[in-house]
Design an enzyme around this catalytic site. Structure first.
Site, PDB file in Angstrom:
ATOM      1  N   PRO A   9     -45.582  11.650  18.346  1.00 12.37           N
ATOM      2  CG  PRO A   9     -43.723  11.300  17.016  1.00 12.37           C
ATOM      3  CD  PRO A   9     -44.888  10.600  17.618  1.00 12.37           C
ATOM      4  CG  ASN A  10     -43.271  16.853  17.243  1.00  9.21           C
ATOM      5  OD1 ASN A  10     -42.628  17.380  18.135  1.00  9.21           O
ATOM      6  ND2 ASN A  10     -42.711  16.127  16.281  1.00  9.21           N
ATOM      7  NE  ARG A  17     -43.512  26.052  15.296  1.00  5.65           N
ATOM      8  CZ  ARG A  17     -43.221  26.947  14.348  1.00  5.65           C
ATOM      9  NH1 ARG A  17     -43.404  28.222  14.578  1.00  5.65           N
ATOM     10  NH2 ARG A  17     -42.761  26.542  13.197  1.00  5.65           N
ATOM     11  CE1 TYR A  22     -50.626  17.841  11.186  1.00  4.67           C
ATOM     12  CE2 TYR A  22     -49.029  19.573  11.674  1.00  4.67           C
ATOM     13  CZ  TYR A  22     -49.338  18.360  11.107  1.00  4.67           C
ATOM     14  OH  TYR A  22     -48.376  17.639  10.460  1.00  4.67           O
ATOM     15  CG  ASN A  73     -52.308  11.128  14.684  1.00  5.32           C
ATOM     16  OD1 ASN A  73     -51.331  10.805  14.012  1.00  5.32           O
ATOM     17  ND2 ASN A  73     -52.897  12.310  14.559  1.00  5.32           N
ATOM     18  CB  ALA A  76     -43.177  11.844  12.469  1.00  3.69           C
ATOM     19  CD  GLU A  97     -52.589   4.992   9.477  1.00  3.36           C
ATOM     20  OE1 GLU A  97     -52.970   3.973   8.853  1.00  3.36           O
ATOM     21  OE2 GLU A  97     -51.647   5.704   9.107  1.00  3.36           O
ATOM     22  CG  HIS A  99     -52.883  10.285   9.694  1.00  7.21           C
ATOM     23  ND1 HIS A  99     -51.732  10.309  10.450  1.00  7.21           N
ATOM     24  CD2 HIS A  99     -52.974   9.047   9.163  1.00  7.21           C
ATOM     25  CE1 HIS A  99     -51.140   9.134  10.355  1.00  7.21           C
ATOM     26  NE2 HIS A  99     -51.874   8.348   9.581  1.00  7.21           N
ATOM     27  NE  ARG A 106     -49.117  17.661   5.523  1.00 14.05           N
ATOM     28  CZ  ARG A 106     -48.735  17.651   6.795  1.00 14.05           C
ATOM     29  NH1 ARG A 106     -49.442  16.949   7.686  1.00 14.05           N
ATOM     30  NH2 ARG A 106     -47.673  18.334   7.191  1.00 14.05           N
TER      31      ARG A 106
END
Ligand code: CA2
Length: 151
Positions: A9-10, A17, A22, A73, A76, A97, A99, A106
């Protein structure tokens, strides 16, 4: 060899943004990079992105019998999804995986990955080039696993 590269997601908002976290590259740039790397590595690739957990489960399941490995990836859903962990376990394909950000530096809630247990490696904090690292690791793992003993 064929890989599924799956984004959660996103991530379709990349470059729009939060460039300080990112980067400025867009989701289209990410797709271009993945296609370039896979072409260089002689890997066929299917790329998908969804904002929906069930669709991501469907994508993982559809890799069964079609792909040799998965780069994911989960965004969330990394930090929440038993369903994606179970899907990776169910298909039994090697997975890496990835990121974009360094999740280890974080928030506390980003320190947990439900999917890590079903992945051969995690790549984090390398930005978009981390996908190239993940593809390379996955290819190496698959080729290594298919070597005869003592080769
Ligand atoms: O660093 C990563 O790649 C993440 O998987 C990205 C996820 C985050 O929830 C993970 O903890 C780490 C978030 C993806 C959201 O992407 C955005 C892109 C542009 C603007 C806002 C969010």
């Amino acid at each position: 060899m064929k890989f599924l590269v799956l984004n959660g997601p996103n991530l379709n908002f990349l470059g729009i943004r939060e460039p300080e976290i990112y980067g400025k590259a867009t989701y289209g740039d990410l797709e271009t990079l993945v296609r370039q790397v896979c072409a260089e590595e002689d890997i066929e690739v299917r790329i998908a992105q969804s904002n929906h957990e069930g669709v991501l489960v469907d994508e993982i399941q559809s890799a069964y019998g079609d792909c040799d490995g998965i780069v994911i990836n989960p965004a969330a859903y990394t930090h929440t999804s038993v369903a994606l962990l179970d899907a990776l376990k169910a298909v039994g394909l090697p997975a890496v995986e990835v990121h974009i950000s360094d999740v280890s530096k974080r928030e506390d809630f980003r320190q947990i990955s439900y999917l890590r247990a079903a992945c051969i490696a995690t790549v984090a904090g390398e930005g978009l080039p981390g996908y190239a690292t993940a593809i390379g690791l996955l290819k190496k793992h698959i080729l290594g696993a298919s070597l005869p003993p003592n080769a």
